[in-house]
Design a protein around this motif. Structure first.
Motif, PDB file in Angstrom:
ATOM      1  N   LEU A   1       0.813  -1.205   0.000  1.00 31.73           N
ATOM      2  CA  LEU A   1       0.000   0.000   0.000  1.00 31.73           C
ATOM      3  C   LEU A   1       0.852   1.262   0.000  1.00 31.73           C
ATOM      4  N   THR A   2       2.019   1.199   0.648  1.00 33.13           N
ATOM      5  CA  THR A   2       2.890   2.372   0.688  1.00 33.13           C
ATOM      6  C   THR A   2       3.433   2.706  -0.689  1.00 33.13           C
ATOM      7  N   VAL A   3       4.001   1.708  -1.379  1.00 34.07           N
ATOM      8  CA  VAL A   3       4.596   1.997  -2.692  1.00 34.07           C
ATOM      9  C   VAL A   3       3.521   2.317  -3.723  1.00 34.07           C
ATOM     10  N   ILE A   4       2.358   1.677  -3.611  1.00 37.06           N
ATOM     11  CA  ILE A   4       1.274   2.006  -4.534  1.00 37.06           C
ATOM     12  C   ILE A   4       0.766   3.416  -4.260  1.00 37.06           C
ATOM     13  N   GLY A   5       0.669   3.797  -2.995  1.00 35.42           N
ATOM     14  CA  GLY A   5       0.243   5.153  -2.659  1.00 35.42           C
ATOM     15  C   GLY A   5       1.149   6.200  -3.267  1.00 35.42           C
ATOM     16  N   ASP A   6       2.462   5.937  -3.257  1.00 34.49           N
ATOM     17  CA  ASP A   6       3.416   6.852  -3.900  1.00 34.49           C
ATOM     18  C   ASP A   6       3.193   6.898  -5.411  1.00 34.49           C
ATOM     19  N   TRP A   7       2.915   5.748  -5.990  1.00 37.67           N
ATOM     20  CA  TRP A   7       2.752   5.628  -7.438  1.00 37.67           C
ATOM     21  C   TRP A   7       1.467   6.279  -7.940  1.00 37.67           C
ATOM     22  N   LEU A   8       0.416   6.264  -7.132  1.00 31.02           N
ATOM     23  CA  LEU A   8      -0.891   6.749  -7.575  1.00 31.02           C
ATOM     24  C   LEU A   8      -0.879   8.195  -8.031  1.00 31.02           C
ATOM     25  N   GLN A   9      -0.141   9.022  -7.302  1.00 32.70           N
ATOM     26  CA  GLN A   9      -0.090  10.457  -7.594  1.00 32.70           C
ATOM     27  C   GLN A   9      -1.502  11.029  -7.662  1.00 32.70           C
ATOM     28  N   GLY A  10      -1.966  11.451  -8.821  1.00 39.10           N
ATOM     29  CA  GLY A  10      -3.271  12.102  -8.890  1.00 39.10           C
ATOM     30  C   GLY A  10      -4.450  11.159  -8.964  1.00 39.10           C
ATOM     31  N   THR A  11      -4.214   9.871  -9.141  1.00 38.88           N
ATOM     32  CA  THR A  11      -5.318   8.906  -9.220  1.00 38.88           C
ATOM     33  C   THR A  11      -5.872   8.653  -7.819  1.00 38.88           C
ATOM     34  N   ARG A  12      -7.175   8.774  -7.678  1.00 38.79           N
ATOM     35  CA  ARG A  12      -7.782   8.764  -6.344  1.00 38.79           C
ATOM     36  C   ARG A  12      -8.261   7.388  -5.913  1.00 38.79           C
ATOM     37  N   HIS A  13      -8.560   6.483  -6.876  1.00 45.12           N
ATOM     38  CA  HIS A  13      -9.213   5.216  -6.531  1.00 45.12           C
ATOM     39  C   HIS A  13      -8.375   4.028  -6.984  1.00 45.12           C
ATOM     40  N   LEU A  14      -8.262   3.044  -6.091  1.00 53.68           N
ATOM     41  CA  LEU A  14      -7.491   1.828  -6.342  1.00 53.68           C
ATOM     42  C   LEU A  14      -8.382   0.613  -6.128  1.00 53.68           C
ATOM     43  N   LEU A  15      -8.453  -0.265  -7.128  1.00 61.32           N
ATOM     44  CA  LEU A  15      -9.244  -1.486  -7.020  1.00 61.32           C
ATOM     45  C   LEU A  15      -8.376  -2.649  -6.549  1.00 61.32           C
ATOM     46  N   LEU A  16      -8.870  -3.379  -5.543  1.00 60.92           N
ATOM     47  CA  LEU A  16      -8.238  -4.596  -5.055  1.00 60.92           C
ATOM     48  C   LEU A  16      -9.192  -5.767  -5.257  1.00 60.92           C
ATOM     49  N   ALA A  17      -8.632  -6.952  -5.498  1.00 63.20           N
ATOM     50  CA  ALA A  17      -9.449  -8.103  -5.910  1.00 63.20           C
ATOM     51  C   ALA A  17      -9.795  -9.040  -4.765  1.00 63.20           C
ATOM     52  N   HIS A  18     -10.134  -8.507  -3.597  1.00 61.90           N
ATOM     53  CA  HIS A  18     -10.558  -9.376  -2.502  1.00 61.90           C
ATOM     54  C   HIS A  18     -11.919  -9.984  -2.824  1.00 61.90           C
ATOM     55  N   THR A  19     -12.075 -11.249  -2.475  1.00 58.56           N
ATOM     56  CA  THR A  19     -13.277 -11.999  -2.815  1.00 58.56           C
ATOM     57  C   THR A  19     -14.041 -12.432  -1.568  1.00 58.56           C
ATOM     58  N   ARG A  20     -15.161 -13.079  -1.809  1.00 59.74           N
ATOM     59  CA  ARG A  20     -15.952 -13.649  -0.713  1.00 59.74           C
ATOM     60  C   ARG A  20     -15.128 -14.671   0.076  1.00 59.74           C
ATOM     61  N   ASP A  21     -14.255 -15.411  -0.611  1.00 58.14           N
ATOM     62  CA  ASP A  21     -13.397 -16.381   0.081  1.00 58.14           C
ATOM     63  C   ASP A  21     -12.413 -15.692   1.005  1.00 58.14           C
ATOM     64  N   ASP A  22     -11.880 -14.533   0.583  1.00 59.02           N
ATOM     65  CA  ASP A  22     -10.979 -13.772   1.447  1.00 59.02           C
ATOM     66  C   ASP A  22     -11.695 -13.315   2.707  1.00 59.02           C
ATOM     67  N   VAL A  23     -12.946 -12.888   2.551  1.00 55.02           N
ATOM     68  CA  VAL A  23     -13.740 -12.465   3.712  1.00 55.02           C
ATOM     69  C   VAL A  23     -13.915 -13.632   4.684  1.00 55.02           C
ATOM     70  N   ALA A  24     -14.239 -14.812   4.148  1.00 58.19           N
ATOM     71  CA  ALA A  24     -14.455 -15.985   5.000  1.00 58.19           C
ATOM     72  C   ALA A  24     -13.171 -16.403   5.705  1.00 58.19           C
ATOM     73  N   GLU A  25     -12.051 -16.392   4.977  1.00 57.35           N
ATOM     74  CA  GLU A  25     -10.765 -16.779   5.577  1.00 57.35           C
ATOM     75  C   GLU A  25     -10.346 -15.805   6.668  1.00 57.35           C
ATOM     76  N   THR A  26     -10.541 -14.514   6.405  1.00 63.10           N
ATOM     77  CA  THR A  26     -10.201 -13.507   7.414  1.00 63.10           C
ATOM     78  C   THR A  26     -11.075 -13.669   8.648  1.00 63.10           C
ATOM     79  N   PHE A  27     -12.343 -13.993   8.431  1.00 63.06           N
ATOM     80  CA  PHE A  27     -13.257 -14.239   9.551  1.00 63.06           C
ATOM     81  C   PHE A  27     -12.731 -15.358  10.431  1.00 63.06           C
ATOM     82  N   LEU A  28     -12.299 -16.470   9.827  1.00 60.41           N
ATOM     83  CA  LEU A  28     -11.781 -17.598  10.598  1.00 60.41           C
ATOM     84  C   LEU A  28     -10.489 -17.238  11.320  1.00 60.41           C
ATOM     85  N   MET A  29      -9.609 -16.488  10.661  1.00 58.40           N
ATOM     86  CA  MET A  29      -8.352 -16.082  11.288  1.00 58.40           C
ATOM     87  C   MET A  29      -8.615 -15.259  12.539  1.00 58.40           C
TER      88      MET A  29
END
Length: 422
Positions: A105-133
């Motif tokens: 997130l740090t290096v991407i934040g530097d790279w974004l410059q004027g771009t305001r929105h960043l898409l990440l590909a977290h899925t329903r499975d990521d939500v479930a795995e994080t819930f269990l963790m």
């Protein structure tokens, strides 16, 4: 339009529509989830005319990473979108997976410059795995809540960008089927099957839980319900703060009316204290629950304590949280660098040979009469001050110097907004 294309469009519309930005960035690793998101976003832009910028972060942890970045670049060339490869290297400190996420997130934040929105590909499975963790760690409502589809990420310089997760209601298998249908390419990260990593172990466990009614969709639904509950609890804490709290931006302290705080329910007390510690320290994470509960008990008994880089004290009428001197005593930077302790913007007419550091006991002594009109000693010594060698030059909190030499970055002000954004 396929079902996934329609769901992607609906997710983007809910987050950003109807007036979409002219440009959006995507973080694409080369894995199945992010490559499917890239394809979905590409198809979506044909309708809305939004430009895409693609970025891949090579963490330097696996020899295959360079080839994966090359695959993303080749795909972007075919689709007609610009692609950049960034590099981040682990310093060996802390948890690797957490450090990689932060570094990304740090290096991407530097790279974004004027771009305001960043898409990440977290899925329903990521939500479930994080819930269990988090369930395994004994987390409460907040920890068990689903990832937010839209979240602002504050940066040390006071700027911010927004992270969007348009694939949260999509399954990992669905996305891979989508790619197969379109003859798309992706790579499988071997660390996803490496039992040294907690997420990999829980991913395998999750595959066996479906037979017992605990599949990814069910767990994700529970996490979404937890999110709604967390929103309500945050609002209740924010309402309490409005009634009984005070923020002092000059001294970067938060205060609660002691008796009113003691009359609150336990969850709201803990929520306010945790958020106050995180806010004052500008920390990424809340303090651990056991340590938080212990400090809360001491404060309710009229005592004091330190936690999360902060000091908390219960006085006759107020409970006050401020920066712990020990946490910043060794933090010294050139004034020309412009930022101290991650939250103070530094400015002075002559920064050339000035150093910024905490006031400390020696600065307190040099301040002499100015101490009478400033914060108490315990608070003052952890605040920023400018020095020329061993001589104190300025400290705004004590009205020493030209004034305006240390101001909080926007993200370190406004505790009510902070409470609602956690």
């Amino acid at each position: 339009m396929s079902t996934l294309d329609q769901r992607f469009a609906e997710a983007m519309g809910a987050a950003l529509g109807p007036a979409f930005p002219s440009e959006i960035a995507l973080a694409v690793s080369g894995g199945g989830d992010s490559m499917a998101m890239l394809t979905l976003a590409h198809n979506w832009t044909h309708r809305w005319g939004v430009r895409l910028r693609i970025v891949t972060v090579d963490h330097g942890l696996r020899p295959e990473a360079a080839q994966e970045a090359a695959l993303v670049r080749a795909t972007c060339n075919e689709l007609g979108h610009p692609h950049d490869i960034l590099h981040w290297q682990w310093d060996g400190q802390g948890n690797l997976m957490d450090a990689a996420r932060r570094g990304r997130l740090t290096v991407i934040g530097d790279w974004l410059q004027g771009t305001r929105h960043l898409l990440l590909a977290h899925t329903r499975d990521d939500v479930a795995e994080t819930f269990l963790m988090r369930l395994a760690r004994g987390s409460g409502v907040d920890g068990l809540s689903a990832m937010a589809p839209l979240r602002d990420i504050a940066r040390p310089d006071g700027s911010s960008f927004s992270v969007l997760r348009p694939c949260l209601d999509m399954g990992r298998d669905e996305l891979r089927h989508y790619l197969r249908t379109l003859k798309g390419a992706w790579v499988e990260d071997p660390s996803n099957q490496d039992d040294r990593y907690e997420r990999a172990r829980l991913r395998k466990l999750l595959a066996t839980l479906g037979a017992h009614g605990l599949d990814a969709a069910t767990l994700a639904q529970t996490a979404n319900r937890m999110s709604r509950s967390a929103d309500a609890l945050r609002q209740r804490a924010a309402d309490a703060w409005t009634r009984i709290g005070t923020e002092d931006s000059a001294a970067a302290t938060l205060s609660f009316e002691r008796d009113s705080f003691a009359a609150l329910d336990r969850d709201t007390q803990a929520r306010l204290l945790a958020a106050a510690l995180q806010f004052v320290a500008q920390a990424s994470y809340r303090p651990r629950s056991a340590a938080l509960e212990s400090l809360l008990d001491r404060l309710l008994a009229g005592g004091a304590g330190t936690l999360h880089g902060c000091e908390a004290r219960c006085g006759r009428s107020n409970l006050r949280i401020f920066r712990e001197y020990a946490a910043v005593a060794a933090t010294r930077t050139p004034a020309a660098a412009g930022l101290w302790d991650g939250k103070w913007l530094i400015s002075h007419p002559d920064c050339a040979d000035l150093t910024v550091r905490a006031l400390g006991d020696d600065g307190w002594q040099q301040a002499e009469a100015a101490r009478e009109h400033g914060p108490a000693h315990a608070i003052s010594r952890g605040l920023p001050s400018l020095w020329r060698g061993d001589r104190l030059v300025a400290c705004d909190a004590l009205n020493l110097g030209p004034g305006g030499t240390a101001t909080l970055v926007p993200g370190a002000r406004g505790f009510a907004g902070f409470l609602l954004s956690r």
